[in-house]
Design an enzyme around this catalytic site. Structure first.
Site, PDB file in Angstrom:
ATOM      1  N   GLN A  66      88.765   8.092  23.759  1.00  0.00           N
ATOM      2  CA  GLN A  66      89.983   8.124  22.955  1.00  0.00           C
ATOM      3  C   GLN A  66      90.368   6.711  22.551  1.00  0.00           C
ATOM      4  OE1 GLN A  66      92.444  10.353  25.781  1.00  0.00           O
ATOM      5  NE2 GLN A  66      92.587  11.999  24.276  1.00  0.00           N
ATOM      6  N   ARG A 124      98.422   4.142  26.875  1.00  0.00           N
ATOM      7  CA  ARG A 124      97.481   4.849  27.743  1.00  0.00           C
ATOM      8  C   ARG A 124      96.861   6.019  27.008  1.00  0.00           C
ATOM      9  NH1 ARG A 124      97.034   9.362  30.093  1.00  0.00           N
ATOM     10  NH2 ARG A 124      99.122  10.039  29.558  1.00  0.00           N
ATOM     11  N   VAL A 125      95.560   6.195  27.198  1.00  0.00           N
ATOM     12  CA  VAL A 125      94.863   7.410  26.793  1.00  0.00           C
ATOM     13  C   VAL A 125      94.119   7.922  28.013  1.00  0.00           C
ATOM     14  CG1 VAL A 125      94.656   6.866  24.331  1.00  0.00           C
ATOM     15  CG2 VAL A 125      92.884   6.085  25.914  1.00  0.00           C
ATOM     16  N   SER A 126      93.735   9.188  27.974  1.00  0.00           N
ATOM     17  CA  SER A 126      93.156   9.812  29.167  1.00  0.00           C
ATOM     18  C   SER A 126      91.668   9.570  29.352  1.00  0.00           C
ATOM     19  CB  SER A 126      93.402  11.318  29.138  1.00  0.00           C
ATOM     20  OG  SER A 126      94.789  11.563  29.184  1.00  0.00           O
ATOM     21  N   THR A 127      90.925   9.418  28.260  1.00  0.00           N
ATOM     22  CA  THR A 127      89.472   9.299  28.390  1.00  0.00           C
ATOM     23  C   THR A 127      88.958   8.094  27.630  1.00  0.00           C
ATOM     24  OG1 THR A 127      89.048  10.724  26.479  1.00  0.00           O
ATOM     25  CG2 THR A 127      89.189  11.796  28.633  1.00  0.00           C
TER      26      THR A 127
END
Length: 187
Positions: free
Chosen positions: A14, A8-11
Site C-alpha cells: 500500500q 500508516r498503511v497496513s501492508t
C-alpha cells in the site's frame, strides 16, 4: 509547539504518499510513517516514537482516525496518553480535534465506527476464504517475503535492521520470522 504527522498503511504494497502529502499541506513539520496493521499497537515503532516525543502544546495529526488505530480502546488510550503529555490529537477527515470537549465525543464515536468497520472487514474476509475453500481455489495468503533469504542473511551474521533494509520491510517482520525457530545472529 510542533505539529507532528503520523501516516500508516497496513501492508507493504500500500502507498503512504497521499497521507504524507495531506500532512505536509496541513503544516506538519515532522512526519513519521510506517507500514503495519492498525489492529493494535504491536510493532508500531513510529507511533511509539511520536508519543514519546510529544511535549505540552504539540499536536499529533492523522488524516483519518483509522490511521491511528482500529480498536476503540486503543485509540482512546492513545488520545489519553497524548493528553497526559499536554498534547492534542487532530484528525483531518472529518476535521476534529481534542482541543474541545465536543472533539472527545466525536473521536470516541469515530473510534467505535473504525472498530466496527474492522470487524466487518474481517467477517467478509473470512466468508470469502470459506467460499474459496469450498470451491477448491483457496491456496492461503501470498508470501510477501523470502524467508529463506532472511534466514540466510541472519546466518551470515547480518542483524535484523540490516536485513530489513536489504529485503525492504520492517524490523518487526524480520524479528517475527527469526523468532519462528532460528536464533538471532548479530543481534
Amino acid at each position: 509547539m510542533s505539529r507532528i504527522g503520523y501516516a500508516r498503511v497496513s501492508t507493504v504494497d500500500q502507498d503512504l504518499e497521499t497521507q504524507m502529502a495531506k500532512l505536509k499541506a496541513e503544516g506538519c513539520n515532522i512526519i513519521r510513517s510506517e507500514k503495519v496493521s492498525g489492529a493494535n499497537r504491536e510493532g508500531r515503532v513510529e507511533l511509539a516514537t511520536i508519543i514519546d516525543f510529544l511535549r505540552p502544546g504539540d499536536e499529533l495529526v492523522v488524516t483519518r482516525l483509522d490511521r491511528l488505530g482500529r480498536d476503540t480502546r486503543d485509540v482512546l488510550n492513545l488520545i489519553h496518553e497524548c493528553e497526559q503529555r499536554g498534547a492534542f490529537v487532530t484528525v483531518l477527515d472529518p476535521h476534529v480535534s481534542t482541543r474541545g470537549e465536543m472533539g472527545h465525543i466525536v473521536l470516541t464515536v469515530l473510534g467505535m465506527v473504525a472498530q466496527m468497520e474492522r470487524r466487518f472487514i474481517k467477517e467478509r474476509q473470512r466468508e470469502g476464504i470459506e467460499k474459496a475453500k469450498g470451491d477448491g481455489v483457496y491456496r492461503g495468503g501470498k508470501q510477501r517475503l523470502d524467508r529463506d533469504q532472511i534466514l540466510q542473511l541472519n546466518a551470515d551474521g547480518k542483524g535484523p535492521a540490516e536485513i530489513a533494509r536489504v529485503v525492504g520491510c520492517s524490523r518487526m517482520q524480520i524479528y517475527r520470522i527469526l523468532k519462528g525457530g532460528e536464533a538471532l545472529a548479530g543481534a
